[in-house]
Design a protein around this motif. Structure first.
Motif, PDB file in Angstrom:
ATOM      1  N   ALA A 119       0.836  -1.210   0.000  1.00  0.00           N
ATOM      2  CA  ALA A 119       0.000   0.000   0.000  1.00  0.00           C
ATOM      3  C   ALA A 119       0.864   1.251   0.000  1.00  0.00           C
ATOM      4  O   ALA A 119       0.523   2.268  -0.615  1.00  0.00           O
ATOM      5  N   GLU A 120       1.999   1.175   0.662  1.00  0.00           N
ATOM      6  CA  GLU A 120       2.879   2.338   0.767  1.00  0.00           C
ATOM      7  C   GLU A 120       3.478   2.725  -0.592  1.00  0.00           C
ATOM      8  O   GLU A 120       3.810   3.889  -0.831  1.00  0.00           O
ATOM      9  N   LEU A 121       3.586   1.750  -1.483  1.00  0.00           N
ATOM     10  CA  LEU A 121       4.108   2.044  -2.825  1.00  0.00           C
ATOM     11  C   LEU A 121       3.141   2.933  -3.609  1.00  0.00           C
ATOM     12  O   LEU A 121       3.556   3.726  -4.459  1.00  0.00           O
ATOM     13  N   ILE A 122       1.840   2.787  -3.291  1.00  0.00           N
ATOM     14  CA  ILE A 122       0.815   3.548  -4.014  1.00  0.00           C
ATOM     15  C   ILE A 122       0.470   4.843  -3.296  1.00  0.00           C
ATOM     16  O   ILE A 122       0.381   5.911  -3.897  1.00  0.00           O
ATOM     17  N   HIS A 123       0.267   4.736  -1.982  1.00  0.00           N
ATOM     18  CA  HIS A 123      -0.103   5.910  -1.179  1.00  0.00           C
ATOM     19  C   HIS A 123       0.861   6.025  -0.001  1.00  0.00           C
ATOM     20  O   HIS A 123       0.611   5.455   1.071  1.00  0.00           O
ATOM     21  N   PRO A 124       1.970   6.704  -0.166  1.00  0.00           N
ATOM     22  CA  PRO A 124       2.950   6.818   0.931  1.00  0.00           C
ATOM     23  C   PRO A 124       2.428   7.702   2.061  1.00  0.00           C
ATOM     24  O   PRO A 124       2.405   8.918   1.958  1.00  0.00           O
ATOM     25  N   LEU A 125       1.996   7.058   3.135  1.00  0.00           N
ATOM     26  CA  LEU A 125       1.388   7.782   4.241  1.00  0.00           C
ATOM     27  C   LEU A 125       2.188   7.691   5.536  1.00  0.00           C
ATOM     28  O   LEU A 125       2.108   8.564   6.387  1.00  0.00           O
ATOM     29  N   GLU A 126       2.929   6.598   5.709  1.00  0.00           N
ATOM     30  CA  GLU A 126       3.552   6.378   7.010  1.00  0.00           C
ATOM     31  C   GLU A 126       4.786   7.252   7.197  1.00  0.00           C
ATOM     32  O   GLU A 126       5.377   7.765   6.241  1.00  0.00           O
ATOM     33  N   LEU A 127       5.178   7.397   8.459  1.00  0.00           N
ATOM     34  CA  LEU A 127       6.385   8.139   8.813  1.00  0.00           C
ATOM     35  C   LEU A 127       7.569   7.178   8.794  1.00  0.00           C
ATOM     36  O   LEU A 127       7.573   6.172   9.516  1.00  0.00           O
ATOM     37  N   ASP A 128       8.552   7.482   7.960  1.00  0.00           N
ATOM     38  CA  ASP A 128       9.771   6.676   7.885  1.00  0.00           C
ATOM     39  C   ASP A 128      10.946   7.458   8.447  1.00  0.00           C
ATOM     40  O   ASP A 128      10.986   8.684   8.364  1.00  0.00           O
ATOM     41  N   PHE A 129      11.893   6.705   9.027  1.00  0.00           N
ATOM     42  CA  PHE A 129      13.121   7.303   9.553  1.00  0.00           C
ATOM     43  C   PHE A 129      14.278   6.818   8.674  1.00  0.00           C
ATOM     44  O   PHE A 129      14.726   5.678   8.791  1.00  0.00           O
ATOM     45  N   LYS A 130      14.729   7.676   7.786  1.00  0.00           N
ATOM     46  CA  LYS A 130      15.780   7.280   6.838  1.00  0.00           C
ATOM     47  C   LYS A 130      17.069   6.893   7.553  1.00  0.00           C
ATOM     48  O   LYS A 130      17.837   6.061   7.063  1.00  0.00           O
ATOM     49  N   GLU A 131      17.291   7.488   8.739  1.00  0.00           N
ATOM     50  CA  GLU A 131      18.504   7.169   9.481  1.00  0.00           C
ATOM     51  C   GLU A 131      18.369   5.883  10.296  1.00  0.00           C
ATOM     52  O   GLU A 131      19.322   5.435  10.937  1.00  0.00           O
ATOM     53  N   ASP A 132      17.174   5.276  10.287  1.00  0.00           N
ATOM     54  CA  ASP A 132      16.924   4.073  11.081  1.00  0.00           C
ATOM     55  C   ASP A 132      16.097   3.109  10.242  1.00  0.00           C
ATOM     56  O   ASP A 132      14.912   2.889  10.471  1.00  0.00           O
ATOM     57  N   LYS A 133      16.755   2.540   9.235  1.00  0.00           N
ATOM     58  CA  LYS A 133      16.054   1.663   8.290  1.00  0.00           C
ATOM     59  C   LYS A 133      15.487   0.427   8.988  1.00  0.00           C
ATOM     60  O   LYS A 133      14.400  -0.054   8.640  1.00  0.00           O
ATOM     61  N   ALA A 134      16.201  -0.102   9.972  1.00  0.00           N
ATOM     62  CA  ALA A 134      15.728  -1.303  10.669  1.00  0.00           C
ATOM     63  C   ALA A 134      14.376  -1.047  11.334  1.00  0.00           C
ATOM     64  O   ALA A 134      13.463  -1.875  11.248  1.00  0.00           O
ATOM     65  N   PHE A 135      14.247   0.119  11.964  1.00  0.00           N
ATOM     66  CA  PHE A 135      12.987   0.471  12.615  1.00  0.00           C
ATOM     67  C   PHE A 135      11.889   0.657  11.570  1.00  0.00           C
ATOM     68  O   PHE A 135      10.787   0.111  11.706  1.00  0.00           O
ATOM     69  N   MET A 142       1.952   5.732  11.910  1.00  0.00           N
ATOM     70  CA  MET A 142       1.047   6.775  11.428  1.00  0.00           C
ATOM     71  C   MET A 142       1.015   7.898  12.463  1.00  0.00           C
ATOM     72  O   MET A 142       0.893   7.640  13.667  1.00  0.00           O
ATOM     73  N   VAL A 143       1.107   9.137  11.996  1.00  0.00           N
ATOM     74  CA  VAL A 143       1.125  10.287  12.905  1.00  0.00           C
ATOM     75  C   VAL A 143       0.242  11.393  12.333  1.00  0.00           C
ATOM     76  O   VAL A 143      -0.050  11.418  11.129  1.00  0.00           O
ATOM     77  N   ASN A 144      -0.168  12.314  13.194  1.00  0.00           N
ATOM     78  CA  ASN A 144      -0.932  13.467  12.705  1.00  0.00           C
ATOM     79  C   ASN A 144      -0.105  14.746  12.707  1.00  0.00           C
ATOM     80  O   ASN A 144      -0.550  15.763  12.186  1.00  0.00           O
ATOM     81  N   ASP A 145       1.096  14.691  13.312  1.00  0.00           N
ATOM     82  CA  ASP A 145       1.960  15.865  13.366  1.00  0.00           C
ATOM     83  C   ASP A 145       3.401  15.382  13.185  1.00  0.00           C
ATOM     84  O   ASP A 145       4.029  14.916  14.140  1.00  0.00           O
ATOM     85  N   HIS A 146       3.901  15.468  11.956  1.00  0.00           N
ATOM     86  CA  HIS A 146       5.235  14.943  11.660  1.00  0.00           C
ATOM     87  C   HIS A 146       6.320  15.596  12.497  1.00  0.00           C
ATOM     88  O   HIS A 146       7.238  14.922  12.987  1.00  0.00           O
ATOM     89  N   ALA A 147       6.232  16.893  12.698  1.00  0.00           N
ATOM     90  CA  ALA A 147       7.285  17.595  13.444  1.00  0.00           C
ATOM     91  C   ALA A 147       7.357  17.098  14.886  1.00  0.00           C
ATOM     92  O   ALA A 147       8.448  16.824  15.410  1.00  0.00           O
ATOM     93  N   LYS A 148       6.195  16.996  15.536  1.00  0.00           N
ATOM     94  CA  LYS A 148       6.185  16.497  16.914  1.00  0.00           C
ATOM     95  C   LYS A 148       6.704  15.068  16.981  1.00  0.00           C
ATOM     96  O   LYS A 148       7.516  14.716  17.853  1.00  0.00           O
ATOM     97  N   ALA A 149       6.218  14.227  16.074  1.00  0.00           N
ATOM     98  CA  ALA A 149       6.596  12.815  16.117  1.00  0.00           C
ATOM     99  C   ALA A 149       8.086  12.621  15.886  1.00  0.00           C
ATOM    100  O   ALA A 149       8.747  11.858  16.601  1.00  0.00           O
ATOM    101  N   ILE A 150       8.636  13.302  14.900  1.00  0.00           N
ATOM    102  CA  ILE A 150      10.064  13.158  14.612  1.00  0.00           C
ATOM    103  C   ILE A 150      10.903  13.647  15.785  1.00  0.00           C
ATOM    104  O   ILE A 150      11.917  13.041  16.150  1.00  0.00           O
ATOM    105  N   ASN A 151      10.491  14.721  16.406  1.00  0.00           N
ATOM    106  CA  ASN A 151      11.217  15.258  17.559  1.00  0.00           C
ATOM    107  C   ASN A 151      11.174  14.307  18.747  1.00  0.00           C
ATOM    108  O   ASN A 151      12.168  14.156  19.473  1.00  0.00           O
TER     109      ASN A 151
END
Length: 205
Positions: A119-135, A142-151
């Motif tokens: 599903a992510e290939l078609i509709h990229p919605l989830e939050l990914d951490f490029k520096e933490d590929k294993a995670f 899924m988050v509603n506020d990317h800035a808060k979640a990433i922090n």
């Protein structure tokens, strides 16, 4: 054996024994006390709104220094449709809850499935951490506020999630409140894993 501290009227003996074993195992690992009547506002979480009904049978506080955590014993009721018939299903579950120092916004985390990846290939919605590929390869976030979640979802948080010894769980955070659980029956081992997780997070987040 510790004294069991909530009303077990109407429960089968097997269920009571399972609750008792879980309670005793938690008492062996943690400083636990009965909470009394606390409104945890479980209605704020999508995880509980998916049930037709649920009842908080009992709750216990884990005294964890300055960051207390909680274990919740729930009676859940779901309705399932099968071949035109609707059947009722009742299960008893353990959930753990912690109040976090940081405001995460709304966050949902669960193990990622092949369906999620497609599903992510078609509709990229989830939050990914490029520096933490294993995670990011392991969990669907899924988050509603990317800035808060990433922090807030820093390396300490992600490592704690990676250490969970369960393959079927959901973590949901509403601002400062986190819950973790799954739809499997209560077991002492599962309850201890969840308690360890929320205690660890309450200290670092």
């Amino acid at each position: 054996m510790g004294e069991f501290l909530f009303d077990t009227k109407g429960l089968s003996q097997d269920t009571i024994d399972n609750f008792q074993a879980t309670y005793d195992e938690l008492r062996a690992h943690f400083n636990m006390q009965l909470t009394g009547h606390i409104n945890f506002h479980l209605e704020d979480f999508d995880a509980f709104n998916h049930y037709h009904d649920y009842n908080l049978l009992g709750s216990y506080v884990i005294k964890n220094g300055r960051s207390d955590c909680y274990i919740l014993f729930l009676d859940t009721h779901t309705k399932k449709a099968h071949e035109g018939l609707i059947t009722d299903h009742f299960e008893y579950q353990t959930w753990a809850l912690a109040y976090l120092k940081r405001d995460f916004g709304r966050v949902k985390i669960r193990p990622e499935t092949l369906r999620d990846k497609l599903a992510e290939l078609i509709h990229p919605l989830e939050l990914d951490f490029k520096e933490d590929k294993a995670f990011s390869d392991t969990f669907y976030v899924m988050v509603n506020d990317h800035a808060k979640a990433i922090n807030c979802m820093d390396r300490h948080f992600r490592n704690a999630v990676m250490d969970i010894r369960e393959d079927d769980f959901v973590i949901e955070i509403v601002n400062h409140t986190l819950v973790i659980g799954n739809k499997k029956p209560i077991t002492p081992e599962r309850a201890v894993y969840m308690a360890e997780f929320v205690c660890k997070l309450a200290e670092v987040c």
